[in-house]
Motif scaffolding. Structure first.
Motif, mmCIF file in Angstrom:
data_model
loop_
_atom_site.group_PDB
_atom_site.id
_atom_site.type_symbol
_atom_site.label_atom_id
_atom_site.label_comp_id
_atom_site.label_asym_id
_atom_site.label_seq_id
_atom_site.Cartn_x
_atom_site.Cartn_y
_atom_site.Cartn_z
ATOM 1 N N ASN A 153 100.657 -41.372 11.787
ATOM 2 C CA ASN A 153 100.924 -40.076 11.166
ATOM 3 C C ASN A 153 99.640 -39.375 10.736
ATOM 4 O O ASN A 153 99.554 -38.139 10.746
ATOM 5 N N TYR A 154 98.653 -40.153 10.334
ATOM 6 C CA TYR A 154 97.365 -39.588 9.926
ATOM 7 C C TYR A 154 96.750 -38.788 11.074
ATOM 8 O O TYR A 154 96.148 -37.724 10.867
ATOM 9 N N ILE A 155 96.921 -39.292 12.293
ATOM 10 C CA ILE A 155 96.407 -38.579 13.463
ATOM 11 C C ILE A 155 97.187 -37.280 13.679
ATOM 12 O O ILE A 155 96.596 -36.212 13.889
ATOM 13 N N PHE A 156 98.515 -37.368 13.600
ATOM 14 C CA PHE A 156 99.330 -36.174 13.831
ATOM 15 C C PHE A 156 99.122 -35.132 12.725
ATOM 16 O O PHE A 156 99.203 -33.924 12.977
ATOM 17 N N GLU A 157 98.855 -35.600 11.534
ATOM 18 C CA GLU A 157 98.598 -34.674 10.428
ATOM 19 C C GLU A 157 97.370 -33.808 10.712
ATOM 20 O O GLU A 157 97.277 -32.664 10.235
ATOM 21 N N ASN A 158 96.445 -34.348 11.513
ATOM 22 C CA ASN A 158 95.205 -33.632 11.820
ATOM 23 C C ASN A 158 95.103 -33.269 13.296
ATOM 24 O O ASN A 158 93.993 -33.052 13.808
ATOM 25 N N ALA B 113 99.621 -39.066 22.617
ATOM 26 C CA ALA B 113 100.723 -39.759 23.285
ATOM 27 C C ALA B 113 100.712 -41.248 22.957
ATOM 28 O O ALA B 113 101.776 -41.858 22.761
ATOM 29 N N GLN B 114 99.530 -41.852 22.908
ATOM 30 C CA GLN B 114 99.458 -43.264 22.520
ATOM 31 C C GLN B 114 99.893 -43.445 21.067
ATOM 32 O O GLN B 114 100.600 -44.407 20.732
ATOM 33 N N ALA B 115 99.485 -42.526 20.206
ATOM 34 C CA ALA B 115 99.903 -42.587 18.806
ATOM 35 C C ALA B 115 101.420 -42.438 18.680
ATOM 36 O O ALA B 115 102.051 -43.089 17.845
ATOM 37 N N ALA B 116 102.006 -41.577 19.509
ATOM 38 C CA ALA B 116 103.459 -41.399 19.492
ATOM 39 C C ALA B 116 104.168 -42.691 19.885
ATOM 40 O O ALA B 116 105.178 -43.077 19.280
ATOM 41 N N PHE B 117 103.651 -43.365 20.919
ATOM 42 C CA PHE B 117 104.234 -44.651 21.315
ATOM 43 C C PHE B 117 104.161 -45.652 20.161
ATOM 44 O O PHE B 117 105.149 -46.332 19.854
ATOM 45 N N LEU B 118 102.999 -45.763 19.546
ATOM 46 C CA LEU B 118 102.832 -46.735 18.467
ATOM 47 C C LEU B 118 103.767 -46.435 17.306
ATOM 48 O O LEU B 118 104.393 -47.340 16.742
ATOM 49 N N ARG B 119 103.875 -45.161 16.949
ATOM 50 C CA ARG B 119 104.797 -44.800 15.869
ATOM 51 C C ARG B 119 106.229 -45.158 16.238
ATOM 52 O O ARG B 119 106.990 -45.660 15.399
ATOM 53 N N VAL C 167 107.290 -38.735 9.331
ATOM 54 C CA VAL C 167 106.574 -38.317 10.542
ATOM 55 C C VAL C 167 105.546 -37.241 10.196
ATOM 56 O O VAL C 167 105.757 -36.400 9.314
ATOM 57 N N ASP C 168 104.427 -37.302 10.900
ATOM 58 C CA ASP C 168 103.385 -36.271 10.890
ATOM 59 C C ASP C 168 102.701 -36.077 9.540
ATOM 60 O O ASP C 168 102.013 -35.074 9.332
ATOM 61 N N ALA D 227 120.590 -43.539 13.158
ATOM 62 C CA ALA D 227 120.747 -42.662 14.317
ATOM 63 C C ALA D 227 119.637 -41.620 14.364
ATOM 64 O O ALA D 227 119.128 -41.283 15.446
ATOM 65 N N GLN D 228 119.240 -41.108 13.204
ATOM 66 C CA GLN D 228 118.152 -40.139 13.155
ATOM 67 C C GLN D 228 116.809 -40.807 13.447
ATOM 68 O O GLN D 228 115.928 -40.220 14.084
ATOM 69 N N VAL D 229 116.651 -42.030 12.975
ATOM 70 C CA VAL D 229 115.421 -42.762 13.262
ATOM 71 C C VAL D 229 115.309 -43.002 14.761
ATOM 72 O O VAL D 229 114.249 -42.798 15.367
ATOM 73 N N TYR D 230 116.424 -43.425 15.375
ATOM 74 C CA TYR D 230 116.415 -43.647 16.825
ATOM 75 C C TYR D 230 116.106 -42.356 17.576
ATOM 76 O O TYR D 230 115.408 -42.370 18.602
ATOM 77 N N ALA D 231 116.610 -41.237 17.095
ATOM 78 C CA ALA D 231 116.334 -39.955 17.758
ATOM 79 C C ALA D 231 114.836 -39.658 17.742
ATOM 80 O O ALA D 231 114.276 -39.178 18.741
ATOM 81 N N GLN D 232 114.169 -39.939 16.626
ATOM 82 C CA GLN D 232 112.723 -39.727 16.548
ATOM 83 C C GLN D 232 111.984 -40.700 17.458
ATOM 84 O O GLN D 232 110.999 -40.337 18.117
#
Length: 489
Positions: free
Chosen positions: A113-118, A132-138, A156-157, A174-179
């Protein structure tokens, strides 16, 4: 991993800080708020997000010990008491191992999230690959948490400020899975099939995890489509390694069977006071044979000991049996100097068997203390798992023919007879094959839970309770008591 130099606030108010993770260049001139000024800063932050993958030992232990595959073992029943409670299904809200699952995975989420925040601070070529790699890890960290605990706070973010901890709420799963799905689809669309830097997340890893996430939600047709596409359009060259008996040797790290692998190094030491600080795979030494003095293997702590039930599940001519489960007395009896070989039995239980996939071998030891510094990678998803997940998804979607095709690829690799069943029997055959192929790797408990078979197979398992682990009580307290404990705890 050691080059990340910012201490990041973990969600739920937990702070993971170890000297090993701090390498400030130069000291006292940068902090979290004036970071992200160069592409290298983004990559260093990404390496910090990768770093929490190294706590995979918890997945191996809990995923096996909570099932019928293993007992906790160790020096005594008070040695990692939380694992013994998980083995007997008496675990509750005060459990060190379960608390570590929560805080380590939220640490990984906070770093992503620190990466997405910036994300918009500067522009540079290749930033989409980092994101994209950060998204996978999250997604991976969230997926681990939701399979353990169900509804969890979704962050998130952004990093979670201490002032926000007491007002945070558990988000419906269900919302967590959607993210999770959203993050993984970004990774699939953005990442290449291969990366010259070993260990980086690729398109194939993202597709495999997406297929798994969909399967865990019983979105079987969607899972079959994603996994089938991965198998058919396999531009990374994934395949099945020919020799299963040596598949889990360090010499065969990073082969074509590896889809998503946690990388380890034996070149940096560590201590027992900070397992999250290690660069080596500590599960390997902890699985070792207590006070062993003999050939081939190194001594260890006799954790996570396979059961006779698991050993007997294999056909005698299945090469996976001995590659998965070490029968120590049979092994010693085969040695020319058997009378000179010795080992000790721990007070935490003894079955006569050891996890032969992740175990210390004499020629694979890292630097002292070599209980903590094994270079043996952890295969979070390998291609055999992809094939078996695809087989299950296809069968549940009504395509028995494709299901048999993928299942039989796994069996043919080890020379076992092909399966010709259909319908419900085929599904049972797929489930059985998952145990034979993947035991010792940390998936058994979650396979039993998600397929509704846990109560019939795991001693002490209470339906309506043990499908989830309890939320650590200290996290409930940190959240001001706003979180309701999982049912039955």
């Amino acid at each position: 991993m050691k080059y990340i130099y910012t201490a990041l606030l973990v969600a739920m108010g937990m702070l993971v800080s170890c000297d090993q993770l701090l390498d400030i260049e130069p000291e006292f001139t940068q902090d979290a708020e004036n970071f992200f000024n160069t592409p290298q800063d983004y990559d260093r932050a990404l390496i910090g997000a990768y770093d929490l993958l190294q706590t995979s030992y918890l997945q191996i232990w809990i995923g096996e010990i909570a099932s019928d595959n293993s007992i906790a073992g160790g020096e005594s029943v008070n040695d990692s008491q939380g694992l013994h409670e998980i083995e007997s299904m008496t675990h509750g809200g005060v459990n060190a191992e379960l608390r570590n699952v929560m805080r380590f995975n939220y640490a990984g989420i906070a770093r992503a999230n620190y990466i997405f925040e910036n994300r918009d601070k500067i522009q540079f070529e290749g930033k989409d690959q980092i994101l994209a790699q950060a998204a996978f890890l999250r997604a991976y960290y969230h997926f681990t948490l939701v399979t353990y605990f169900g509804d969890i706070p979704l962050v998130v973010d952004k990093r979670l400020a201490l002032s926000e901890v007491t007002s945070s709420q558990r988000t419906p799963k269900a919302q967590v899975y959607a993210q999770i799905e959203k993050d993984l689809r970004v990774a699939v669309e953005t990442l290449p099939w291969t990366n010259p830097e070993i260990g980086r997340i690729t398109k194939g890893a993202a597709m495999a995890l997406l297929g798994k996430v969909l399967l865990y939600q019983n979105k079987n047709s969607e899972s079959a489509q994603v996994l089938g596409d991965l198998i058919t359009n396999n531009q990374a060259g994934y395949g099945l390694f020919s020799d299963f008996s040596s598949l889990f040797y360090t010499a065969n790290d990073n082969i074509n069977e590896d889809v998503f692998t946690v990388q380890y190094s034996g070149l940096e030491g560590g201590g027992y006071d900070c397992f999250v600080c290690l660069e080596g795979n500590l599960a390997v030494g902890f699985h070792g044979i207590r006070l062993y003095n003999g050939p081939f293997y190194g001594d260890g702590n006799s954790y996570n000991l396979p059961t006779r039930n698991l050993y007997n599940a294999f056909a005698a001519n299945d090469p996976r049996r001995d590659a998965t489960v070490l029968d120590i007395d049979a092994f010693i009896a085969r040695q020319p100097n058997s009378d000179q070989i010795s080992y000790a039995v721990g007070g935490g239980g003894h079955t006569g068997y050891y996890n032969n996939k992740y175990i210390k071998r004499l020629n694979e030891r890292g630097l002292p203390d070599d209980d903590l510094t094994s270079p043996l990678n952890y295969r979070a998803i390998r291609f055999a798992d992809v094939l078996l997940m695809a087989a299950e998804a296809f069968q549940k979607s009504g395509d028995d023919g494709r299901a048999r095709t993928e299942l039989n690829k796994v069996r043919a690799r080890v020379g076992m007879p092909l399966i010709n069943s259909s319908g419900g029997q085929l599904l049972e055959d797929i489930y059985r094959e998952r145990r034979l192929e993947l035991s010792g790797e940390g998936f058994r408990f979650f396979d039993l839970v998600r397929t509704g078979r846990a109560a019939d197979i795991i001693a002490g398992f209470q339906p309506g309770k043990h499908e989830l682990f309890p939320i650590p009580q200290v996290e409930i307290d940190l959240a001001g008591g706003n979180w309701q404990q999982n049912p039955g705890y």
